[in-house]
Design a protein around this motif. Structure first.
Motif, PDB file in Angstrom:
ATOM      1  N   ARG A 141       0.834  -1.207   0.000  1.00 31.23           N
ATOM      2  CA  ARG A 141       0.000   0.000   0.000  1.00 31.23           C
ATOM      3  C   ARG A 141       0.874   1.264   0.000  1.00 31.23           C
ATOM      4  NH1 ARG A 141      -2.775  -1.356   4.114  1.00 31.23           N
ATOM      5  NH2 ARG A 141      -1.900   0.007   5.711  1.00 31.23           N
ATOM      6  N   ASN A 142       1.859   1.293   0.881  1.00 31.74           N
ATOM      7  CA  ASN A 142       2.740   2.460   0.970  1.00 31.74           C
ATOM      8  C   ASN A 142       3.579   2.634  -0.296  1.00 31.74           C
ATOM      9  OD1 ASN A 142       1.761   3.037   3.504  1.00 31.74           O
ATOM     10  ND2 ASN A 142       3.436   2.004   4.586  1.00 31.74           N
ATOM     11  N   ALA A 143       4.038   1.505  -0.854  1.00 29.00           N
ATOM     12  CA  ALA A 143       4.861   1.568  -2.066  1.00 29.00           C
ATOM     13  C   ALA A 143       4.039   2.117  -3.234  1.00 29.00           C
ATOM     14  CB  ALA A 143       5.410   0.184  -2.401  1.00 29.00           C
ATOM     15  N   LEU A 144       2.800   1.683  -3.354  1.00 29.88           N
ATOM     16  CA  LEU A 144       1.936   2.175  -4.423  1.00 29.88           C
ATOM     17  C   LEU A 144       1.653   3.665  -4.257  1.00 29.88           C
ATOM     18  CD1 LEU A 144      -0.653  -0.743  -4.752  1.00 29.88           C
ATOM     19  CD2 LEU A 144       0.968   0.000  -6.508  1.00 29.88           C
ATOM     20  N   CYS A 145       1.419   4.079  -3.019  1.00 30.96           N
ATOM     21  CA  CYS A 145       1.140   5.498  -2.767  1.00 30.96           C
ATOM     22  C   CYS A 145       2.345   6.369  -3.124  1.00 30.96           C
ATOM     23  CB  CYS A 145       0.756   5.706  -1.296  1.00 30.96           C
ATOM     24  SG  CYS A 145      -0.877   5.057  -0.875  1.00 30.96           S
ATOM     25  N   ARG A 146       3.531   5.935  -2.722  1.00 37.21           N
ATOM     26  CA  ARG A 146       4.733   6.713  -3.047  1.00 37.21           C
ATOM     27  C   ARG A 146       4.918   6.820  -4.565  1.00 37.21           C
ATOM     28  NH1 ARG A 146       7.011   3.799   1.341  1.00 37.21           N
ATOM     29  NH2 ARG A 146       7.892   2.282  -0.137  1.00 37.21           N
ATOM     30  N   LEU A 147       4.723   5.691  -5.237  1.00 40.64           N
ATOM     31  CA  LEU A 147       4.911   5.670  -6.685  1.00 40.64           C
ATOM     32  C   LEU A 147       3.905   6.578  -7.384  1.00 40.64           C
ATOM     33  CD1 LEU A 147       6.438   4.469  -9.077  1.00 40.64           C
ATOM     34  CD2 LEU A 147       4.863   2.506  -9.019  1.00 40.64           C
ATOM     35  N   LEU A 148       2.667   6.504  -6.976  1.00 40.26           N
ATOM     36  CA  LEU A 148       1.620   7.309  -7.612  1.00 40.26           C
ATOM     37  C   LEU A 148       1.821   8.793  -7.324  1.00 40.26           C
ATOM     38  CD1 LEU A 148      -1.391   4.954  -6.865  1.00 40.26           C
ATOM     39  CD2 LEU A 148      -0.612   5.608  -9.146  1.00 40.26           C
ATOM     40  N   ARG A 149       2.185   9.121  -6.109  1.00 36.56           N
ATOM     41  CA  ARG A 149       2.433  10.530  -5.786  1.00 36.56           C
ATOM     42  C   ARG A 149       3.621  11.078  -6.568  1.00 36.56           C
ATOM     43  NH1 ARG A 149       1.118   8.919   0.209  1.00 36.56           N
ATOM     44  NH2 ARG A 149      -1.092   9.539   0.308  1.00 36.56           N
ATOM     45  N   SER A 150       4.619  10.225  -6.811  1.00 42.03           N
ATOM     46  CA  SER A 150       5.763  10.670  -7.603  1.00 42.03           C
ATOM     47  C   SER A 150       5.359  10.970  -9.038  1.00 42.03           C
ATOM     48  CB  SER A 150       6.868   9.595  -7.593  1.00 42.03           C
ATOM     49  OG  SER A 150       6.508   8.486  -8.413  1.00 42.03           O
ATOM     50  N   GLY A 151       4.250  10.367  -9.471  1.00 40.78           N
ATOM     51  CA  GLY A 151       3.730  10.624 -10.816  1.00 40.78           C
ATOM     52  C   GLY A 151       2.736  11.770 -10.860  1.00 40.78           C
ATOM     53  N   GLY A 152       2.538  12.452  -9.735  1.00 38.09           N
ATOM     54  CA  GLY A 152       1.666  13.616  -9.680  1.00 38.09           C
ATOM     55  C   GLY A 152       0.232  13.332  -9.312  1.00 38.09           C
ATOM     56  N   TYR A 153      -0.069  12.120  -8.863  1.00 42.97           N
ATOM     57  CA  TYR A 153      -1.442  11.773  -8.499  1.00 42.97           C
ATOM     58  C   TYR A 153      -1.727  12.083  -7.029  1.00 42.97           C
ATOM     59  CZ  TYR A 153      -1.580   9.157 -12.887  1.00 42.97           C
ATOM     60  OH  TYR A 153      -1.538   8.811 -14.208  1.00 42.97           O
ATOM     61  N   ALA A 154      -2.954  12.544  -6.750  1.00 42.17           N
ATOM     62  CA  ALA A 154      -3.423  12.683  -5.372  1.00 42.17           C
ATOM     63  C   ALA A 154      -3.965  11.327  -4.933  1.00 42.17           C
ATOM     64  CB  ALA A 154      -4.519  13.749  -5.294  1.00 42.17           C
ATOM     65  N   VAL A 155      -3.482  10.836  -3.794  1.00 42.10           N
ATOM     66  CA  VAL A 155      -3.754   9.454  -3.399  1.00 42.10           C
ATOM     67  C   VAL A 155      -4.332   9.392  -1.985  1.00 42.10           C
ATOM     68  CG1 VAL A 155      -2.787   7.130  -3.166  1.00 42.10           C
ATOM     69  CG2 VAL A 155      -1.785   8.749  -4.799  1.00 42.10           C
ATOM     70  N   GLU A 156      -5.302   8.501  -1.795  1.00 40.40           N
ATOM     71  CA  GLU A 156      -5.796   8.127  -0.466  1.00 40.40           C
ATOM     72  C   GLU A 156      -5.729   6.615  -0.372  1.00 40.40           C
ATOM     73  OE1 GLU A 156      -9.592   9.485   0.801  1.00 40.40           O
ATOM     74  OE2 GLU A 156      -9.140  11.610   0.463  1.00 40.40           O
ATOM     75  N   ALA A 157      -5.288   6.107   0.784  1.00 36.70           N
ATOM     76  CA  ALA A 157      -5.098   4.660   0.924  1.00 36.70           C
ATOM     77  C   ALA A 157      -5.952   4.113   2.071  1.00 36.70           C
ATOM     78  CB  ALA A 157      -3.627   4.342   1.167  1.00 36.70           C
ATOM     79  N   TYR A 158      -6.414   2.882   1.899  1.00 33.57           N
ATOM     80  CA  TYR A 158      -7.225   2.193   2.902  1.00 33.57           C
ATOM     81  C   TYR A 158      -6.768   0.745   2.988  1.00 33.57           C
ATOM     82  CZ  TYR A 158     -10.219   6.276   2.426  1.00 33.57           C
ATOM     83  OH  TYR A 158     -10.688   7.556   2.387  1.00 33.57           O
ATOM     84  N   GLU A 159      -6.873   0.195   4.203  1.00 33.67           N
ATOM     85  CA  GLU A 159      -6.380  -1.166   4.423  1.00 33.67           C
ATOM     86  C   GLU A 159      -7.451  -2.225   4.225  1.00 33.67           C
ATOM     87  OE1 GLU A 159      -8.158   0.179   8.299  1.00 33.67           O
ATOM     88  OE2 GLU A 159      -6.882   1.066   6.719  1.00 33.67           O
ATOM     89  N   SER A 160      -8.704  -1.821   4.047  1.00 35.99           N
ATOM     90  CA  SER A 160      -9.781  -2.798   3.869  1.00 35.99           C
ATOM     91  C   SER A 160     -10.909  -2.183   3.057  1.00 35.99           C
ATOM     92  CB  SER A 160     -10.334  -3.245   5.226  1.00 35.99           C
ATOM     93  OG  SER A 160     -10.993  -2.159   5.879  1.00 35.99           O
ATOM     94  N   ALA A 161     -11.777  -3.044   2.556  1.00 36.26           N
ATOM     95  CA  ALA A 161     -12.924  -2.574   1.773  1.00 36.26           C
ATOM     96  C   ALA A 161     -13.882  -1.771   2.644  1.00 36.26           C
ATOM     97  CB  ALA A 161     -13.644  -3.768   1.149  1.00 36.26           C
ATOM     98  N   SER A 162     -14.113  -2.229   3.876  1.00 36.11           N
ATOM     99  CA  SER A 162     -15.040  -1.519   4.753  1.00 36.11           C
ATOM    100  C   SER A 162     -14.498  -0.146   5.137  1.00 36.11           C
ATOM    101  CB  SER A 162     -15.330  -2.349   6.009  1.00 36.11           C
ATOM    102  OG  SER A 162     -14.130  -2.708   6.667  1.00 36.11           O
ATOM    103  N   ALA A 163     -13.180  -0.040   5.350  1.00 43.48           N
ATOM    104  CA  ALA A 163     -12.581   1.265   5.652  1.00 43.48           C
ATOM    105  C   ALA A 163     -12.748   2.216   4.479  1.00 43.48           C
ATOM    106  CB  ALA A 163     -11.102   1.091   5.997  1.00 43.48           C
ATOM    107  N   PHE A 164     -12.605   1.695   3.283  1.00 46.84           N
ATOM    108  CA  PHE A 164     -12.811   2.506   2.077  1.00 46.84           C
ATOM    109  C   PHE A 164     -14.254   2.976   1.994  1.00 46.84           C
ATOM    110  CE2 PHE A 164     -14.394   2.466  -2.309  1.00 46.84           C
ATOM    111  CZ  PHE A 164     -13.643   3.501  -2.862  1.00 46.84           C
ATOM    112  N   MET A 165     -15.197   2.097   2.231  1.00 50.76           N
ATOM    113  CA  MET A 165     -16.607   2.454   2.139  1.00 50.76           C
ATOM    114  C   MET A 165     -16.966   3.529   3.172  1.00 50.76           C
ATOM    115  SD  MET A 165     -18.090   0.701  -0.317  1.00 50.76           S
ATOM    116  CE  MET A 165     -19.846   0.501   0.015  1.00 50.76           C
TER     117      MET A 165
END
Length: 230
Positions: free
Chosen positions: A18-42
């Motif tokens: 999760r952290n690796a994906l967020c770092r990579l996406l932010r380095s590409g200029g994307y605004a990112v929010e991360a969640y550890e589960s489907a219910s947390a996302f909902m």
């Protein structure tokens, strides 16, 4: 600081991934929010504010990514990411409308391409939702009578037939029709028909309800009390 014009949501129960994906996406200029589960996302994700896409792990601790996809019902484009994906699952996800299906470990170029395409789809969906919401705000300003007039007008009926159907004077229908055009912010019947087709306004349902009420009124009017002499 400017507000983000889009979001990429990442849902993965593996903190390292999760952290690796967020770092990579932010380095590409994307605004990112991360969640550890489907219910947390909902509970936490806002899918109404700006266009957004979802990078979704297939295997999650509460319920699966496929189940979350079903619950979202096409609201947000989904790119599945999984180390456990098989062809059957990938086919199921794509048939249900997934934007892509990526297998871990994910190449950065492949991730950026899939995310960019998903966000492009998201912007299109967001624009459609915004358009429907704006049309609905216009419809909400109509009075019940104006809605009835609009439902009949968009079927192509001229003012005289609309007046006969509603039991009103043709002059009154012309006034209602003008108000409908003004409130709906259109200049022509063709534009009005297009807006009604785009919105959730159920002209056919309103006409059916109107017709049933009219039939009921006519039936009641046709009944005559029976007098008994005695």
């Amino acid at each position: 600081m400017n507000s983000p014009t889009h979001y990429v949501f990442v849902v993965d129960d593996d903190e390292h991934v999760r952290n690796a994906l967020c770092r990579l996406l932010r380095s590409g200029g994307y605004a990112v929010e991360a969640y550890e589960s489907a219910s947390a996302f909902m509970r936490g994700a806002d899918l109404t504010h700006v266009p957004a896409c979802l990078l979704l792990d297939l295997q999650l601790p509460d319920f699966s990514g496929i189940e979350l996809q079903r619950r979202l019902e096409g609201v947000v484009p989904i790119v599945f990411i999984s180390a456990h994906g098989d062809m059957n699952t990938a086919v199921e996800a794509m048939k249900a409308g997934a934007a892509d299906f990526l297998t871990k470990p994910i190449d950065a170029c492949v991730l950026f391409e899939a995310t960019g395409q998903a966000l492009e789809r998201a912007r299109h969906l967001f624009a459609q939702r915004e358009q429907r919401a704006e049309i609905q705000r216009r419809v909400d300003k109509l009075t019940p009578r104006e809605r009835e007039v609009m439902a009949l007008v968009v079927t192509g009926r001229p003012n005289k037939l609309v007046a006969d159907e509603l039991g009103a004077a043709e002059k009154t229908i012309k006034i209602h029709r003008a108000r409908v055009m003004e409130k709906m912010k259109v200049d022509s019947l063709a534009d009005l028909v297009r807006l009604v087709a785009t919105s959730a306004f159920d002209a056919s349902g309103l006409l059916s309800l109107r017709s049933s009420r009219t039939r009921g009124a006519r039936q009641r009017a046709g009944r005559h009390p029976v007098s008994h002499s005695g």
